[in-house]
Motif scaffolding. Structure first.
Motif, mmCIF file in Angstrom:
data_model
loop_
_atom_site.group_PDB
_atom_site.id
_atom_site.type_symbol
_atom_site.label_atom_id
_atom_site.label_comp_id
_atom_site.label_asym_id
_atom_site.label_seq_id
_atom_site.Cartn_x
_atom_site.Cartn_y
_atom_site.Cartn_z
ATOM 1 N N LYS A 77 25.170 42.295 29.654
ATOM 2 C CA LYS A 77 24.834 43.188 30.872
ATOM 3 C C LYS A 77 25.475 42.438 32.090
ATOM 4 C CE LYS A 77 20.392 44.565 29.035
ATOM 5 N NZ LYS A 77 18.944 44.665 29.486
ATOM 6 N N THR A 78 27.093 42.255 31.875
ATOM 7 C CA THR A 78 27.433 41.248 32.816
ATOM 8 C C THR A 78 28.938 41.822 33.190
ATOM 9 O OG1 THR A 78 26.636 39.274 32.093
ATOM 10 C CG2 THR A 78 28.743 39.050 33.300
ATOM 11 N N VAL A 79 29.077 42.053 34.779
ATOM 12 C CA VAL A 79 30.327 42.432 35.239
ATOM 13 C C VAL A 79 31.381 41.384 35.304
ATOM 14 C CG1 VAL A 79 31.560 43.789 36.953
ATOM 15 C CG2 VAL A 79 29.444 44.622 35.876
ATOM 16 N N TYR A 80 32.633 41.258 35.330
ATOM 17 C CA TYR A 80 33.475 40.233 35.573
ATOM 18 C C TYR A 80 34.645 40.740 36.544
ATOM 19 C CZ TYR A 80 31.460 38.372 31.195
ATOM 20 O OH TYR A 80 30.732 38.084 30.391
ATOM 21 N N LEU A 81 35.059 39.678 37.354
ATOM 22 C CA LEU A 81 36.229 39.928 38.336
ATOM 23 C C LEU A 81 37.128 38.677 37.864
ATOM 24 C CD1 LEU A 81 37.579 41.962 40.217
ATOM 25 C CD2 LEU A 81 36.636 40.076 42.136
ATOM 26 N N GLN A 82 38.083 39.052 37.068
ATOM 27 C CA GLN A 82 39.029 38.121 36.762
ATOM 28 C C GLN A 82 40.197 38.103 38.054
ATOM 29 O OE1 GLN A 82 39.591 35.756 34.318
ATOM 30 N NE2 GLN A 82 41.320 35.080 35.289
ATOM 31 N N MET A 83 40.427 36.994 38.667
ATOM 32 C CA MET A 83 41.370 37.015 39.857
ATOM 33 C C MET A 83 42.425 36.043 39.490
ATOM 34 S SD MET A 83 38.515 36.618 42.751
ATOM 35 C CE MET A 83 37.911 34.988 42.269
ATOM 36 N N ASN A 84 43.678 36.713 39.607
ATOM 37 C CA ASN A 84 44.935 35.900 39.279
ATOM 38 C C ASN A 84 45.716 35.916 40.291
ATOM 39 O OD1 ASN A 84 43.904 35.633 36.532
ATOM 40 N ND2 ASN A 84 45.301 37.392 35.775
ATOM 41 N N SER A 85 46.963 34.972 40.355
ATOM 42 C CA SER A 85 47.714 34.906 41.552
ATOM 43 C C SER A 85 47.130 34.967 42.932
ATOM 44 C CB SER A 85 48.831 36.026 41.331
ATOM 45 O OG SER A 85 49.472 36.153 40.179
ATOM 46 N N LEU A 86 45.974 33.857 42.878
ATOM 47 C CA LEU A 86 45.220 33.955 44.319
ATOM 48 C C LEU A 86 46.006 33.638 45.311
ATOM 49 C CD1 LEU A 86 42.060 32.812 42.565
ATOM 50 C CD2 LEU A 86 42.308 34.940 44.169
ATOM 51 N N LYS A 87 45.734 34.147 46.691
ATOM 52 C CA LYS A 87 46.309 33.851 47.869
ATOM 53 C C LYS A 87 45.312 33.182 48.786
ATOM 54 C CE LYS A 87 49.241 37.960 47.007
ATOM 55 N NZ LYS A 87 49.681 39.282 47.857
ATOM 56 N N ALA A 88 45.879 32.716 49.964
ATOM 57 C CA ALA A 88 45.079 32.123 50.861
ATOM 58 C C ALA A 88 44.079 33.188 51.525
ATOM 59 C CB ALA A 88 45.713 31.672 51.736
ATOM 60 N N GLU A 89 44.673 34.389 51.555
ATOM 61 C CA GLU A 89 43.642 35.561 52.279
ATOM 62 C C GLU A 89 42.717 36.106 51.354
ATOM 63 O OE1 GLU A 89 47.403 35.294 52.120
ATOM 64 O OE2 GLU A 89 48.195 37.161 51.519
ATOM 65 N N ASP A 90 42.874 35.556 50.099
ATOM 66 C CA ASP A 90 41.689 36.027 49.031
ATOM 67 C C ASP A 90 40.389 35.170 49.406
ATOM 68 O OD1 ASP A 90 44.068 36.516 46.582
ATOM 69 O OD2 ASP A 90 43.091 37.882 47.483
ATOM 70 N N THR A 91 40.431 34.283 50.379
ATOM 71 C CA THR A 91 39.485 33.436 50.650
ATOM 72 C C THR A 91 38.286 34.081 51.193
ATOM 73 O OG1 THR A 91 40.592 31.280 50.815
ATOM 74 C CG2 THR A 91 38.571 31.606 51.979
ATOM 75 N N ALA A 92 37.080 34.320 50.753
ATOM 76 C CA ALA A 92 35.811 34.910 51.070
ATOM 77 C C ALA A 92 34.867 34.534 50.329
ATOM 78 C CB ALA A 92 36.116 36.427 51.076
ATOM 79 N N VAL A 93 33.385 35.090 50.855
ATOM 80 C CA VAL A 93 32.349 35.165 49.884
ATOM 81 C C VAL A 93 32.527 36.680 49.216
ATOM 82 C CG1 VAL A 93 29.827 35.275 49.872
ATOM 83 C CG2 VAL A 93 30.989 33.865 51.549
ATOM 84 N N TYR A 94 32.408 36.565 47.648
ATOM 85 C CA TYR A 94 32.311 37.558 46.899
ATOM 86 C C TYR A 94 31.014 37.958 46.667
ATOM 87 C CZ TYR A 94 37.512 37.434 46.676
ATOM 88 O OH TYR A 94 38.895 37.486 47.143
ATOM 89 N N TYR A 95 30.709 39.430 46.792
ATOM 90 C CA TYR A 95 29.469 39.920 46.335
ATOM 91 C C TYR A 95 29.533 41.038 45.258
ATOM 92 C CZ TYR A 95 27.897 38.081 50.911
ATOM 93 O OH TYR A 95 27.818 37.315 52.163
ATOM 94 N N CYS A 96 28.782 40.721 44.441
ATOM 95 C CA CYS A 96 28.509 42.185 43.400
ATOM 96 C C CYS A 96 27.675 42.994 43.911
ATOM 97 C CB CYS A 96 28.088 41.497 42.032
ATOM 98 S SG CYS A 96 27.830 42.561 40.721
ATOM 99 N N ALA A 97 27.683 44.489 43.437
ATOM 100 C CA ALA A 97 26.910 45.306 44.066
ATOM 101 C C ALA A 97 26.719 46.329 43.095
ATOM 102 C CB ALA A 97 27.459 46.047 45.537
ATOM 103 N N ALA A 98 25.678 47.284 43.252
ATOM 104 C CA ALA A 98 25.613 48.439 42.402
ATOM 105 C C ALA A 98 25.319 49.778 42.983
ATOM 106 C CB ALA A 98 24.282 48.305 41.348
ATOM 107 N N SER A 99 25.960 50.825 42.666
ATOM 108 C CA SER A 99 25.839 52.269 43.275
ATOM 109 C C SER A 99 25.616 53.148 42.122
ATOM 110 C CB SER A 99 27.102 52.389 44.041
ATOM 111 O OG SER A 99 27.093 53.669 44.691
ATOM 112 N N SER A 100 25.025 54.406 42.740
ATOM 113 C CA SER A 100 24.756 55.548 41.903
ATOM 114 C C SER A 100 25.905 56.352 42.114
ATOM 115 C CB SER A 100 23.451 56.353 42.123
ATOM 116 O OG SER A 100 23.394 56.623 43.580
ATOM 117 N N VAL A 101 27.046 56.210 42.936
ATOM 118 C CA VAL A 101 28.024 57.082 43.258
ATOM 119 C C VAL A 101 29.495 56.395 42.998
ATOM 120 C CG1 VAL A 101 29.464 57.976 45.241
ATOM 121 C CG2 VAL A 101 26.932 57.527 45.390
ATOM 122 N N TYR A 102 29.995 57.151 41.763
ATOM 123 C CA TYR A 102 31.366 56.531 41.499
ATOM 124 C C TYR A 102 32.536 57.113 42.383
ATOM 125 C CZ TYR A 102 35.400 56.099 38.543
ATOM 126 O OH TYR A 102 36.517 55.516 37.967
ATOM 127 N N GLY A 103 33.355 56.173 42.413
ATOM 128 C CA GLY A 103 34.489 56.634 43.377
ATOM 129 C C GLY A 103 34.570 56.081 44.627
#
Length: 123
Positions: A77-103
Motif C-alpha cells: 500500500k505504498t506509492v513511490y517516486l524515484q527521482m534521478n538526475s536531480l537538479k537544484a530546481e528540484d529542491t522543495a517539500v514533496y507531498y503525497c496526495a490522493a484524489s478520486s479524479v484521474y488525469g
C-alpha cells in the motif's frame, strides 16, 4: 479518508537520486489516483506525477518527465517516486496526495495529503 505518510527525503548532490515513499492507510483507495506535488519556498504547490492505483497508468509534469518515475506496490500500500538526475530546481517539500479524479494536475482535486518530506539538491 485516506491517511498518507511520506518518507525518503534528504540532501543529495546535483545529478544524484532519491526515492520517496508514501504509505497509505484508511478507507479503500484502490479507485484513487495517487499524486506527488512539490512546493519550493515562495512558490505555488506544483504537480509532479500521478498514478491510478487500479491500473498503474501514470502521467508527469514536463519538468520531470524522463527523470522521475512514479510506481506503486499493492501489497505494501505504498506509492513511490524515484527521482534521478536531480537538479537544484528540484529542491522543495514533496507531498503525497490522493484524489478520486484521474488525469487531474490541480491540487484542489486532491483531498488527502501527507505531511511532506524535504528534498534538497545541492550544486
Amino acid at each position: 479518508q485516506v491517511q498518507l505518510v511520506e518518507s525518503g527525503g534528504g540532501l543529495v548532490q546535483t545529478g544524484g537520486s532519491l526515492r520517496l515513499s508514501c504509505a497509505a492507510s484508511g478507507r479503500t483507495f484502490s479507485s484513487y489516483t495517487m499524486g506527488w506535488f512539490r512546493q519550493a519556498p515562495g512558490k505555488d504547490r506544483e504537480f509532479v506525477a500521478a498514478i491510478r492505483w487500479s491500473t498503474s497508468s501514470t502521467y508527469y509534469a514536463d519538468s520531470v518527465k524522463g527523470r522521475f518515475t512514479i510506481s506503486r506496490d499493492n501489497a505494501k500500500k505504498t506509492v513511490y517516486l524515484q527521482m534521478n538526475s536531480l537538479k537544484a530546481e528540484d529542491t522543495a517539500v514533496y507531498y503525497c496526495a490522493a484524489s478520486s479524479v484521474y488525469g487531474t494536475r490541480h491540487h484542489g482535486d486532491f483531498g488527502s495529503w501527507g505531511q511532506g518530506t524535504q528534498v534538497t539538491v545541492s550544486s
